[in-house]
Design a protein around this motif. Structure first.
Motif, PDB file in Angstrom:
ATOM      1  N   PRO A   1      54.724 -32.774  54.132  1.00 54.03           N
ATOM      2  CA  PRO A   1      55.741 -33.826  54.308  1.00 54.03           C
ATOM      3  C   PRO A   1      56.776 -33.413  55.348  1.00 54.03           C
ATOM      4  O   PRO A   1      57.073 -32.226  55.529  1.00 54.03           O
ATOM      5  N   ALA A   2      57.322 -34.386  56.031  1.00 52.36           N
ATOM      6  CA  ALA A   2      58.318 -34.120  57.071  1.00 52.36           C
ATOM      7  C   ALA A   2      59.466 -33.292  56.499  1.00 52.36           C
ATOM      8  O   ALA A   2      59.954 -33.556  55.401  1.00 52.36           O
ATOM      9  N   GLY A   3      59.869 -32.300  57.254  1.00 56.46           N
ATOM     10  CA  GLY A   3      60.977 -31.456  56.831  1.00 56.46           C
ATOM     11  C   GLY A   3      60.596 -30.267  55.981  1.00 56.46           C
ATOM     12  O   GLY A   3      61.443 -29.425  55.678  1.00 56.46           O
ATOM     13  N   THR A   4      59.328 -30.189  55.576  1.00 57.76           N
ATOM     14  CA  THR A   4      58.889 -29.062  54.751  1.00 57.76           C
ATOM     15  C   THR A   4      58.715 -27.822  55.619  1.00 57.76           C
ATOM     16  O   THR A   4      58.074 -27.868  56.671  1.00 57.76           O
ATOM     17  N   ARG A   5      59.295 -26.722  55.200  1.00 60.91           N
ATOM     18  CA  ARG A   5      59.132 -25.457  55.920  1.00 60.91           C
ATOM     19  C   ARG A   5      57.864 -24.763  55.429  1.00 60.91           C
ATOM     20  O   ARG A   5      57.411 -25.006  54.305  1.00 60.91           O
ATOM     21  N   ALA A   6      57.312 -23.899  56.254  1.00 57.48           N
ATOM     22  CA  ALA A   6      56.055 -23.229  55.896  1.00 57.48           C
ATOM     23  C   ALA A   6      56.166 -21.732  56.102  1.00 57.48           C
ATOM     24  O   ALA A   6      56.711 -21.254  57.101  1.00 57.48           O
TER      25      ALA A   6
ATOM     26  N   GLY B   1      54.185 -22.635  67.430  1.00 51.68           N
ATOM     27  CA  GLY B   1      54.330 -24.023  67.839  1.00 51.68           C
ATOM     28  C   GLY B   1      54.524 -24.979  66.685  1.00 51.68           C
ATOM     29  O   GLY B   1      54.991 -26.109  66.876  1.00 51.68           O
ATOM     30  N   ARG B   2      54.181 -24.541  65.475  1.00 52.43           N
ATOM     31  CA  ARG B   2      54.410 -25.353  64.268  1.00 52.43           C
ATOM     32  C   ARG B   2      55.724 -24.987  63.595  1.00 52.43           C
ATOM     33  O   ARG B   2      55.997 -25.453  62.481  1.00 52.43           O
ATOM     34  N   ASN B   3      56.514 -24.151  64.192  1.00 55.46           N
ATOM     35  CA  ASN B   3      57.801 -23.748  63.618  1.00 55.46           C
ATOM     36  C   ASN B   3      57.653 -23.117  62.234  1.00 55.46           C
ATOM     37  O   ASN B   3      58.459 -23.366  61.325  1.00 55.46           O
ATOM     38  N   VAL B   4      56.624 -22.296  62.078  1.00 52.88           N
ATOM     39  CA  VAL B   4      56.436 -21.558  60.833  1.00 52.88           C
ATOM     40  C   VAL B   4      57.591 -20.573  60.661  1.00 52.88           C
ATOM     41  O   VAL B   4      57.981 -19.880  61.606  1.00 52.88           O
ATOM     42  N   LEU B   5      58.140 -20.500  59.456  1.00 50.47           N
ATOM     43  CA  LEU B   5      59.273 -19.603  59.213  1.00 50.47           C
ATOM     44  C   LEU B   5      58.886 -18.143  59.426  1.00 50.47           C
ATOM     45  O   LEU B   5      59.648 -17.362  59.994  1.00 50.47           O
TER      46      LEU B   5
ATOM     47  N   GLY C   1      56.806 -19.663  71.770  1.00 47.74           N
ATOM     48  CA  GLY C   1      58.080 -19.284  71.183  1.00 47.74           C
ATOM     49  C   GLY C   1      57.944 -18.094  70.250  1.00 47.74           C
ATOM     50  O   GLY C   1      56.857 -17.537  70.070  1.00 47.74           O
ATOM     51  N   PRO C   2      59.045 -17.677  69.619  1.00 54.39           N
ATOM     52  CA  PRO C   2      59.013 -16.508  68.753  1.00 54.39           C
ATOM     53  C   PRO C   2      58.332 -16.797  67.413  1.00 54.39           C
ATOM     54  O   PRO C   2      58.355 -17.925  66.922  1.00 54.39           O
ATOM     55  N   LEU C   3      57.746 -15.751  66.836  1.00 54.30           N
ATOM     56  CA  LEU C   3      57.110 -15.859  65.524  1.00 54.30           C
ATOM     57  C   LEU C   3      57.484 -14.628  64.715  1.00 54.30           C
ATOM     58  O   LEU C   3      57.212 -13.499  65.126  1.00 54.30           O
ATOM     59  N   ARG C   4      58.087 -14.856  63.575  1.00 54.03           N
ATOM     60  CA  ARG C   4      58.498 -13.742  62.709  1.00 54.03           C
ATOM     61  C   ARG C   4      57.314 -13.257  61.885  1.00 54.03           C
ATOM     62  O   ARG C   4      56.531 -14.059  61.345  1.00 54.03           O
TER      63      ARG C   4
ATOM     64  N   VAL D   1      64.596 -17.490  50.389  1.00 57.62           N
ATOM     65  CA  VAL D   1      64.551 -18.527  51.413  1.00 57.62           C
ATOM     66  C   VAL D   1      65.645 -19.552  51.133  1.00 57.62           C
ATOM     67  O   VAL D   1      65.678 -20.163  50.058  1.00 57.62           O
ATOM     68  N   ILE D   2      66.544 -19.701  52.082  1.00 55.41           N
ATOM     69  CA  ILE D   2      67.596 -20.723  52.006  1.00 55.41           C
ATOM     70  C   ILE D   2      67.565 -21.489  53.321  1.00 55.41           C
ATOM     71  O   ILE D   2      67.877 -20.940  54.379  1.00 55.41           O
ATOM     72  N   GLY D   3      67.142 -22.729  53.272  1.00 55.11           N
ATOM     73  CA  GLY D   3      66.989 -23.497  54.500  1.00 55.11           C
ATOM     74  C   GLY D   3      65.971 -22.845  55.408  1.00 55.11           C
ATOM     75  O   GLY D   3      64.841 -22.568  55.006  1.00 55.11           O
ATOM     76  N   ASP D   4      66.359 -22.549  56.641  1.00 61.62           N
ATOM     77  CA  ASP D   4      65.470 -21.897  57.588  1.00 61.62           C
ATOM     78  C   ASP D   4      65.679 -20.381  57.631  1.00 61.62           C
ATOM     79  O   ASP D   4      65.142 -19.713  58.507  1.00 61.62           O
ATOM     80  N   THR D   5      66.437 -19.861  56.696  1.00 64.86           N
ATOM     81  CA  THR D   5      66.730 -18.429  56.656  1.00 64.86           C
ATOM     82  C   THR D   5      65.863 -17.748  55.612  1.00 64.86           C
ATOM     83  O   THR D   5      65.743 -18.234  54.474  1.00 64.86           O
ATOM     84  N   VAL D   6      65.255 -16.626  55.996  1.00 65.24           N
ATOM     85  CA  VAL D   6      64.467 -15.817  55.070  1.00 65.24           C
ATOM     86  C   VAL D   6      65.084 -14.420  55.035  1.00 65.24           C
ATOM     87  O   VAL D   6      65.106 -13.719  56.046  1.00 65.24           O
ATOM     88  N   ARG D   7      65.589 -14.045  53.883  1.00 72.26           N
ATOM     89  CA  ARG D   7      66.173 -12.716  53.715  1.00 72.26           C
ATOM     90  C   ARG D   7      65.152 -11.808  53.033  1.00 72.26           C
ATOM     91  O   ARG D   7      64.572 -12.172  52.012  1.00 72.26           O
ATOM     92  N   VAL D   8      64.926 -10.631  53.598  1.00 74.49           N
ATOM     93  CA  VAL D   8      63.887  -9.721  53.117  1.00 74.49           C
ATOM     94  C   VAL D   8      64.523  -8.458  52.565  1.00 74.49           C
ATOM     95  O   VAL D   8      65.352  -7.822  53.229  1.00 74.49           O
TER      96      VAL D   8
END
Length: 288
Positions: free
Chosen positions: A148-153, A185-189, A209-212, A235-242
């Protein structure tokens, strides 16, 4: 309203048959006590894909009692039984087959699998390193595009995706560079993986682009340069804390390696990357 943090435990390379009994009890207790939203296991449940190793691994995973997704590692494909390796490589996963390469949907977040193991590779032998086939990559991209639109992966696989070793260009994961660009290119987190037994948190620069890239350590006695560990991801929004949680209470920055080695063997050559903690064994423990 403030978005609820999503907490994941990223576990890899348990290697039942050469597991660290203290480490697996510690990780299981952490899951039971803290109840993360999901557990992502990025392969190498066993050491030699023996039936008794899979039995132990399946019992341990079934006892976690939270959503789990399991990736297949190169050690999970039959090692001695060539018939099974080529014609029924996942038969011994039957007890947890519903968890293998399972997609997990969480609020606004999806865990999407990417297969990097193969039964054989005509390009090289042995077949321990990764290969992202065109079919495997397309299956992952299709799953991401259907979200769905807006879902992060977050993408989960066993092998780190860089195609070449930095110091000499040696082949690591076949088709890895193309896969990284497609995922960027898919904006994977981030891409979650294992295989090398040391944690890492690195960013690859791709043409899209960059890929973490986030790697988990091991819960086995087959350590490379850090004590047994697993990753806690928030995971909070587009932030991933490890956080690289470990038995020795080593700080995360001292657990993470600065570059990717070829595999999980202790360093055999000068210049192989190790973590600052640098607990490097001379040899691996014997496998019986």
């Amino acid at each position: 309203m403030t978005e609820r943090p999503i907490r994941l435990f990223h576990i890899s390379d348990i290697h039942f048959g050469l597991e660290d009994a203290r480490a697996i009890r510690w990780a299981q207790d952490a899951v039971a006590d803290e109840r993360p939203d999901a557990v992502i296991i990025t392969g190498d449940l066993t050491m030699r894909a023996r039936s008794r190793e899979f039995t132990a691994a399946c019992h341990w995973i079934q006892a976690l009692d939270v959503p789990v997704s399991v990736e297949v590692g190169n050690h999970d494909i039959p090692y001695f039984n060539l018939y099974e390796r080529f014609f029924a490589p996942y038969r011994r996963f039957r007890a947890i087959e519903h968890l293998v390469e399972a997609e997990i949907d969480l609020p606004g977040l999806a865990i999407v699998p990417l297969k990097t193991t193969t039964r054989a590779q005509w390009q090289r032998f042995p077949w321990s390193n990764g290969w992202v086939t065109a079919a495997a990559l397309q299956q992952t991209l299709t799953a991401i595009d259907a979200l769905p639109a807006g879902t992060r992966a977050l993408v989960a696989c066993h092998h780190p995706l860089p195609e070449r070793r930095e110091k000499d260009g040696k082949l690591l994961t076949i088709n890895g560079d193309h896969a990284m660009a497609a995922l960027a290119g898919r904006n994977v987190l981030a891409v979650l993986s294992g295989h090398i037994h040391d944690p890492f948190d690195l960013t690859a620069q791709t043409e899209q682009g960059p890929l973490r890239m986030i790697g988990a350590g091991t819960l086995s006695r087959r350590i490379r340069s850090t004590p047994p560990s697993f990753n806690e991801l928030v995971v909070i929004g587009d932030t991933v804390r490890v956080t690289a949680r470990n038995l020795e209470q080593v700080h995360t920055a001292d657990m993470q390696i600065p570059a990717l080695p070829e595999n999980a063997l202790p360093p055999r050559e000068p210049g192989e990357p190790v973590a600052p903690v640098a607990h490097v064994p001379a040899v691996d423990p014997p496998v019986h």
